[in-house]
Enzyme design. Structure first.
Site, PDB file in Angstrom:
ATOM      1  N   GLN A 242       1.553   4.482  -6.728  1.00  0.00           N
ATOM      2  CA  GLN A 242       0.108   4.620  -6.869  1.00  0.00           C
ATOM      3  C   GLN A 242      -0.390   5.763  -5.985  1.00  0.00           C
ATOM      4  O   GLN A 242       0.273   6.146  -5.016  1.00  0.00           O
ATOM      5  CB  GLN A 242      -0.612   3.317  -6.493  1.00  0.00           C
ATOM      6  CG  GLN A 242      -0.341   2.181  -7.472  1.00  0.00           C
ATOM      7  CD  GLN A 242      -0.938   0.868  -7.034  1.00  0.00           C
ATOM      8  OE1 GLN A 242      -0.896   0.510  -5.853  1.00  0.00           O
ATOM      9  NE2 GLN A 242      -1.486   0.111  -7.971  1.00  0.00           N
TER      10      GLN A 242
ATOM     11  N   ASP B  55       2.437   2.836  -2.745  1.00  0.00           N
ATOM     12  CA  ASP B  55       1.120   3.453  -2.834  1.00  0.00           C
ATOM     13  C   ASP B  55       1.057   4.578  -1.804  1.00  0.00           C
ATOM     14  O   ASP B  55       1.085   4.340  -0.592  1.00  0.00           O
ATOM     15  CB  ASP B  55       0.034   2.409  -2.565  1.00  0.00           C
ATOM     16  CG  ASP B  55      -1.362   2.929  -2.863  1.00  0.00           C
ATOM     17  OD1 ASP B  55      -1.653   4.085  -2.482  1.00  0.00           O
ATOM     18  OD2 ASP B  55      -2.161   2.191  -3.451  1.00  0.00           O
TER      19      ASP B  55
ATOM     20  N   GLU C  77       3.732  -4.715  -1.884  1.00  0.00           N
ATOM     21  CA  GLU C  77       2.998  -3.512  -1.496  1.00  0.00           C
ATOM     22  C   GLU C  77       2.465  -3.622  -0.069  1.00  0.00           C
ATOM     23  O   GLU C  77       1.646  -4.496   0.222  1.00  0.00           O
ATOM     24  CB  GLU C  77       1.818  -3.269  -2.440  1.00  0.00           C
ATOM     25  CG  GLU C  77       1.016  -2.027  -2.068  1.00  0.00           C
ATOM     26  CD  GLU C  77      -0.281  -1.894  -2.855  1.00  0.00           C
ATOM     27  OE1 GLU C  77      -0.732  -0.756  -3.050  1.00  0.00           O
ATOM     28  OE2 GLU C  77      -0.835  -2.941  -3.272  1.00  0.00           O
TER      29      GLU C  77
ATOM     30  N   GLU D 143      -5.077   4.465  -8.488  1.00  0.00           N
ATOM     31  CA  GLU D 143      -5.866   3.420  -7.845  1.00  0.00           C
ATOM     32  C   GLU D 143      -6.846   4.068  -6.868  1.00  0.00           C
ATOM     33  O   GLU D 143      -6.729   3.945  -5.652  1.00  0.00           O
ATOM     34  CB  GLU D 143      -4.963   2.408  -7.133  1.00  0.00           C
ATOM     35  CG  GLU D 143      -5.710   1.132  -6.751  1.00  0.00           C
ATOM     36  CD  GLU D 143      -4.817   0.107  -6.089  1.00  0.00           C
ATOM     37  OE1 GLU D 143      -4.977  -1.095  -6.377  1.00  0.00           O
ATOM     38  OE2 GLU D 143      -3.959   0.481  -5.264  1.00  0.00           O
TER      39      GLU D 143
END
Length: 259
Positions: free
Chosen positions: A202, A176, A141, A238
């Protein structure tokens, strides 16, 4: 329609950690994720998960000493033995939760430093091969420099290059959208370009890392694009609720799992 996983490190913090699983299930989530479970016995985490009837979508490998500011060890030369031991620790929680995705944090290092690059590649190869024995994907990530200054993996194209270079089918990109917005902008374009590598998604509002709303990114559009791309995984929430977890779930009303 996307399936959502509540991030129990940021959401439902009004409850004790082991009670958050049921709180998330009661709110309509069918899965959960969190940063780290290691302060709690693996058996207790597994029981909380099973008792709530939710699926474990993701968690992170041990990051080193989080309280002292460490954010992973994968790109840190000299931490190899500790990194490998951390994988074995994580596998105990894999056994209890049935999770199929683990995120490997890189740590604070210069992404242009050859020694850090070498350490990261070695950590990636070792972790991917060890986790493949248990049919688990290893996720990489990119994290934006505002939230995590000096983090080694801070660019989506850089992360994608490491995924491709690894040559391992269980190495995937953790996409993300919040970090992508802050690093690159144009989340939609980056998602479409890198989608074949994506193993987990995310979300969070760009401004303040709160609930997804109209301030951006354009989540209704992005959720539709995920459907169009054929994404069948979970979307991890998140984010930090702006004014209480339950109070901020208005956006989730069209997606919640029926009671």
């Amino acid at each position: 329609m996307p399936r959502f996983a509540a991030n129990l490190s940021m959401m439902f913090t009004e409850w004790d950690f082991l009670d958050r699983f049921k709180a998330a299930a009661d709110a309509g989530f069918e899965a959960v994720e969190f940063l780290f479970p290691y302060e709690h016995a693996a058996e207790k985490v597994g029981l909380a998960l099973a008792g709530a009837g939710v699926e474990q979508a993701l968690f992170n490998l041990p990051p080193g000493d989080w309280a002292k500011g460490e954010r992973g060890m994968a790109a840190i030369p000299g931490r190899e033995d500790e990194f490998k031991a951390g994988i074995e620790t994580a596998l105990a929680y894999v056994h209890e939760t049935g999770v199929k995705r683990l995120h490997m944090m890189a740590g604070h290092a210069d992404p242009q430093d050859p020694a850090a690059q070498k350490a990261y590649r070695a950590s990636l190869a070792y972790a991917a091969d060890r986790l493949a024995e248990h049919d688990i994907d290893l996720l990489l990530e990119p994290i934006n420099g505002k939230d995590m200054p000096s983090y080694f993996l801070n660019d989506f194209d850089q992360a994608a290059a490491y995924v491709r270079e690894s040559g391992r089918l269980n190495v995937r990109l953790q996409f993300d959208m919040y970090h992508c917005e802050l690093i690159h902008g144009d989340v939609s374009g980056k998602l479409k370009a890198l989608y074949p590598l994506v193993g987990h998604v995310q979300i969070a509002r760009a401004n303040g890392r709160h609930e997804p709303d109209a301030s951006g990114p354009d989540y209704p559009r992005l959720f539709a694009e995920l459907d169009g791309l054929g994404y069948e995984g979970f979307v991890g929430c998140e984010y930090r609720p702006a004014a209480g977890t339950l109070e901020g779930l208005g956006w989730f009303s069209d997606f919640r799992k029926p009671a």
